[in-house]
Design an enzyme around this catalytic site. Structure first.
Site, PDB file in Angstrom:
ATOM      1  N   ASP A   1       6.902  -6.862  -7.466  1.00 38.34           N
ATOM      2  CA  ASP A   1       6.144  -6.638  -6.241  1.00 38.34           C
ATOM      3  C   ASP A   1       5.121  -7.760  -6.040  1.00 38.34           C
ATOM      4  O   ASP A   1       4.331  -8.065  -6.926  1.00 38.34           O
ATOM      5  CB  ASP A   1       5.427  -5.284  -6.387  1.00 38.34           C
ATOM      6  CG  ASP A   1       4.826  -4.774  -5.109  1.00 38.34           C
ATOM      7  OD1 ASP A   1       4.235  -5.579  -4.375  1.00 38.34           O
ATOM      8  OD2 ASP A   1       4.923  -3.558  -4.849  1.00 38.34           O
TER       9      ASP A   1
ATOM     10  N   GLY B   1       0.814  -1.216   0.000  1.00 43.92           N
ATOM     11  CA  GLY B   1       0.000   0.000   0.000  1.00 43.92           C
ATOM     12  C   GLY B   1       0.840   1.254   0.000  1.00 43.92           C
ATOM     13  O   GLY B   1       0.394   2.302   0.458  1.00 43.92           O
ATOM     14  N   GLY B   2       2.081   1.152  -0.506  1.00 44.66           N
ATOM     15  CA  GLY B   2       2.932   2.335  -0.625  1.00 44.66           C
ATOM     16  C   GLY B   2       3.281   2.954   0.706  1.00 44.66           C
ATOM     17  O   GLY B   2       3.401   2.275   1.728  1.00 44.66           O
TER      18      GLY B   2
ATOM     19  N   ARG C   1       1.398   4.685   2.481  1.00 40.95           N
ATOM     20  CA  ARG C   1       0.275   4.494   3.411  1.00 40.95           C
ATOM     21  C   ARG C   1       0.518   3.270   4.283  1.00 40.95           C
ATOM     22  O   ARG C   1       0.343   3.310   5.505  1.00 40.95           O
ATOM     23  CB  ARG C   1      -1.025   4.338   2.618  1.00 40.95           C
ATOM     24  CG  ARG C   1      -2.250   4.135   3.514  1.00 40.95           C
ATOM     25  CD  ARG C   1      -3.535   3.930   2.696  1.00 40.95           C
ATOM     26  NE  ARG C   1      -3.485   2.719   1.886  1.00 40.95           N
ATOM     27  CZ  ARG C   1      -3.539   2.699   0.565  1.00 40.95           C
ATOM     28  NH1 ARG C   1      -3.627   3.828  -0.119  1.00 40.95           N
ATOM     29  NH2 ARG C   1      -3.494   1.546  -0.092  1.00 40.95           N
TER      30      ARG C   1
ATOM     31  N   SER D   1       5.776  -5.209  -0.017  1.00 46.75           N
ATOM     32  CA  SER D   1       5.757  -3.884  -0.645  1.00 46.75           C
ATOM     33  C   SER D   1       5.965  -2.776   0.394  1.00 46.75           C
ATOM     34  O   SER D   1       7.000  -2.723   1.051  1.00 46.75           O
ATOM     35  CB  SER D   1       4.453  -3.700  -1.425  1.00 46.75           C
ATOM     36  OG  SER D   1       4.536  -2.604  -2.304  1.00 46.75           O
TER      37      SER D   1
END
Length: 760
Positions: free
Chosen positions: A562, A213-214, A216, A244
């Site tokens: 990823d 979720g980057g 975040r 990730s």
């Protein structure tokens, strides 16, 4: 602790035909062929050629079937009877035809000249194993070249072939278990004695998972880890696994020189400062040129490079800028005494012509080993990226820095880099990252293998060293310039995804994979699903449709991406039966259409993957959302009788009680406090928590960090209760995850049928 592992030889799958099968690496010994180029006699360019110039000879050796196929000696000026005494080694597959080509060359200023060549078949018939043999070769009518050759069997390999945990992880688990036992007693000190473990056998294995979720996910996971650390729950945890964005936080934490002495609180403050400015400022031309020059060094020594390398540098300089030389193996110092949970990271190996949802091999990374559990092939971290053949390293490179791995683990953002830059086309600007990734085909991101393939020898003259050095310098400058132009050109950087996947040498090159009918001694211990349960987890018939296929062992390189491209939770790392995990505390930061949307998409995919691999997993009932509504966490327990099945606590990203409470049981009072807790994650179009946002203001960071810290602390009693249940279960089932080693050794579940070999 037994040195044997009951799962050591088992890699079990269920094929579409319904047979119980396993993919098994057939361990075949390779041959090491040693060649010493001794000397040559009567080197000639012919009668006329010798009158014009005295030869400057050198020898080229070439074996097309070898991974490092070409070698050459230095040239010796003006010598018709040169002596080289230069030695080389080739790793060979004895089941293939191996032909040594010997070419006598003359070095010139303009173009090197071939003076003649001959061949030699390499086999046990021409060279006896273990004996050294000097062989003269006639080239032309008068020239003789003398080689000394030895053929040996490689009795050991650099890859570890086993499904068992490595010895270092077993040792870690033993030391960690002692600390976990103490941690549980401290966490549950107010509980009655019967709830506490009375021996190490009663100590449950607890794992914490973080999704993708980057930023975040990274920021949310930072709040989670702070809560777990300060509440004492982290002292009860054996594994922390990430995917990730969560791996970026784990990398930041475990690479920090003060961790674990210094807890997450102070480290999170440093992280907040790091993400407060946009990392894209690092894409200034002077920085890009520096990145590309670093990549040239990697390429020049024979390693593939892609855009993921540059993306890894961007992430590294943003999050761990003061420790860019940190390596994965350095994390061993953080865990060797069991002082911290073992961190596990992941990516996928994908095929260029198959969707990641249909086929993907999960690659796991730990400070001790990197490998694929599907095949039971593992290596130390410092060997990942090196050239292998038949399980033996043929070219050892320096261990990759952590930031390179961070680029691979989060490479979805490398693939969608145009969205990160905010230059997306109008037709997809409103789509989520997950929606865009679903439309990407592997062939769109893996690029062309030919661009970094094995280079042919240069045909230009090599006699003048200054000229050769100038050529290499010009080649470097040309490559750097071309890469720089590509990087700053809109047409190549923003509008194509080709070459965005990570790429490494295939460490399974040359191995044989067998599929064998297998009787698993754990059949009666594994979780068995009813037909209704099997059907209930099927959402798309194409999902995981080809996960039973093997890797291509003939491909020189593999593409790694990823793991979120298949599903966004790293359950495959934790579900390895050898790890025997009792309780999984999972934190899902995945994007949802709205804050009120059901939060089960990713865990349902994990459930389906587990059941297709015949791994125990509790039933995920999405109807709990209809019955109980949106909650901070959900508990999924195994049915009675499934003693190898873990309990799952599924935390989701939701702002519910945090709106009204600043700490568990402490209501918000002032208007400022109430405004601080009043925010949406996915519903607000101006939300800073977009998957593509790589800059967090201090306010945005604190709110998301504090939200997940609150949600975790607000459910500490749920976690405690699950730990107590796991202890009770272990007390009642002392044989959990165990089986008689004698039973295993007595069963002939290996099929030695040579016709069962898989050809890829």
């Amino acid at each position: 602790m037994s040195s044997k592992d009951p799962y050591q030889y088992i890699i079990k799958h269920q094929t579409p035909a319904g047979d119980d099968r396993m993919i098994q690496v057939e361990h075949q010994y390779s041959h090491k062929f040693k060649v010493t180029v001794l000397r040559a006699e009567h080197v000639t360019k012919g009668a006329i050629g010798d009158l014009l110039d005295t030869p400057d000879p050198y020898i080229e050796l070439f074996i097309s079937s070898a991974p490092e196929s070409r070698r050459r000696t230095r040239h010796i000026n003006n010598d018709v009877n040169p002596k080289w005494n230069e030695s080389y080694e080739f790793i060979l597959d004895p089941n293939q035809e191996n032909i040594l080509e010997i070419t006598l060359m003359d070095a010139n200023y303009v173009m090197d000249e071939t003076l003649g060549s001959t061949t030699f078949p390499i086999s046990c018939e021409t060279i006896r194993i273990g004996q050294t043999k000097e062989v003269p070769f006639l080239i032309g009518k008068v020239t003789k070249v003398f080689l000394e050759m030895t053929l040996e069997v490689c009795s050991s390999t650099d890859l570890r072939f086993s499904m068992a945990l490595c010895d270092k992880e077993k040792m870690f688990r033993q030391k960690r278990k002692e600390r976990v036992m103490l941690g549980i007693k401290n966490l549950l000190r107010m509980e009655k004695g019967r709830c506490l473990p009375s021996s190490e056998r009663d100590v449950p294995v607890v794992a914490v998972l973080g999704s993708g979720g980057g930023f975040r996910a990274m920021v949310g996971f930072s709040g989670v880890m702070k809560a777990l650390y300060e509440s004492g729950v982290l002292d009860c945890v054996t594994y922390v696994a990430g995917l990730s964005g969560s791996t970026w936080y784990m990398s930041t934490l475990y690479s920090h020189p003060d961790f674990p002495t210094k807890g997450p609180q102070e480290i999170n403050q440093e992280l907040m400062k790091s993400v407060s400015s946009n990392p894209l400022f690092l894409l200034r031309p002077q920085n890009i040129k520096r990145y590309i020059e670093a990549l040239w060094k990697k390429k020049a020594c024979g390693q593939p490079v892609t855009f993921t390398d540059i993306f890894g540098m961007l992430i590294g300089e943003t999050l761990i800028h003061d420790r860019m030389d940190f390596k994965m193996s350095h994390m061993q110092d953080k865990i060797n005494e069991g002082q911290s949970p073992l961190p596990l990271f992941t990516c996928l190996h994908v095929k260029p012509d198959v969707s990641e949802l249909m086929f993907a091999d999960w690659v796991e990374f730990s400070p001790y080993e990197i490998g694929m559990a599907k095949y039971g092939t593992f290596m130390p971290p410092d060997m990942f990226g090196s050239k292998f053949f038949m399980g033996t390293v043929v070219t050892k490179y320096e261990e990759n820095p952590l930031h390179f791995l961070m680029g691979i683990w989060g490479s979805a953002f490398s693939i969608l880099f145009n969205r990160v830059l905010g230059v997306s086309s109008s037709d997809n600007s409103g789509s989520t990252m997950e929606e865009e990734l679903e439309n990407i085909k592997p062939q769109h991101i893996v690029g062309d293998d030919g661009l970094d393939g094995d280079e042919e020898p240069r045909k230009a003259g090599t006699e003048n060293l200054e000229v050769e050095e100038e050529y290499q310098k010009n080649a470097q400058a040309s490559w750097v310039q071309r890469m720089f132009t590509a990087m700053i050109s809109d047409s190549t950087l923003f509008n194509t995804r080709e070459g965005r996947a990570g790429k490494v040498h295939n460490f399974m090159l040359g191995l044989n994979l067998n599929t064998t009918l297998a009787y698993s001694p754990f059949r009666d211990l594994m979780y068995q699903n009813s037909v209704e349960e099997e059907q209930s987890v099927v959402t798309d018939p194409d999902e995981f449709d080809r996960i039973y296929e093997p890797l291509d062992v003939k491909s020189k390189k593999i593409h790694v991406v990823d793991s979120g491209l298949t599903f966004n939770l790293p359950y495959p790392l934790i579900l390895r039966p050898q790890r025997g995990v009792d309780l999984i505390i999972s934190f899902d930061f995945s994007a949802r259409p709205s804050d009120s949307s059901p939060p089960f998409k990713e865990i349902l995919l994990a459930e389906k993957w587990a059941k297709m691999n015949k791994l125990p997993f509790p039933k995920i009932d999405p109807k709990v959302f209809d019955r109980e509504g949106l909650k901070e966490c959900y508990v999924f327990k195994p049915k009675k009788g499934y003693k190898n099945c873990p309990t799952v606590i599924h935390f989701v990203l939701a702002n519910i009680n945090f709106r009204n409470f600043k700490a568990p049981g402490v209501p918000r009072e002032t208007q400022k406090e109430k405004e601080y807790g009043e925010f949406d994650i996915f519903d607000d179009p101006e939300s800073p928590y977009s998957t593509f946002n790589f800059r967090y203001s201090n306010q945005a960071f604190k709110q998301l960090h504090d939200l997940m810290e609150f949600n975790t602390l607000n459910n500490i009693d749920v976690i405690k209760e699950a730990i107590i249940d796991s202890i009770k279960f272990r007390k009642e089932n002392p044989s959990r995850c165990s089986v008689s080693l004698n039973d295993i050794e007595a069963r002939k579940y290996f099929n030695k049928d040579p016709h069962s070999k898989l050809h890829t």
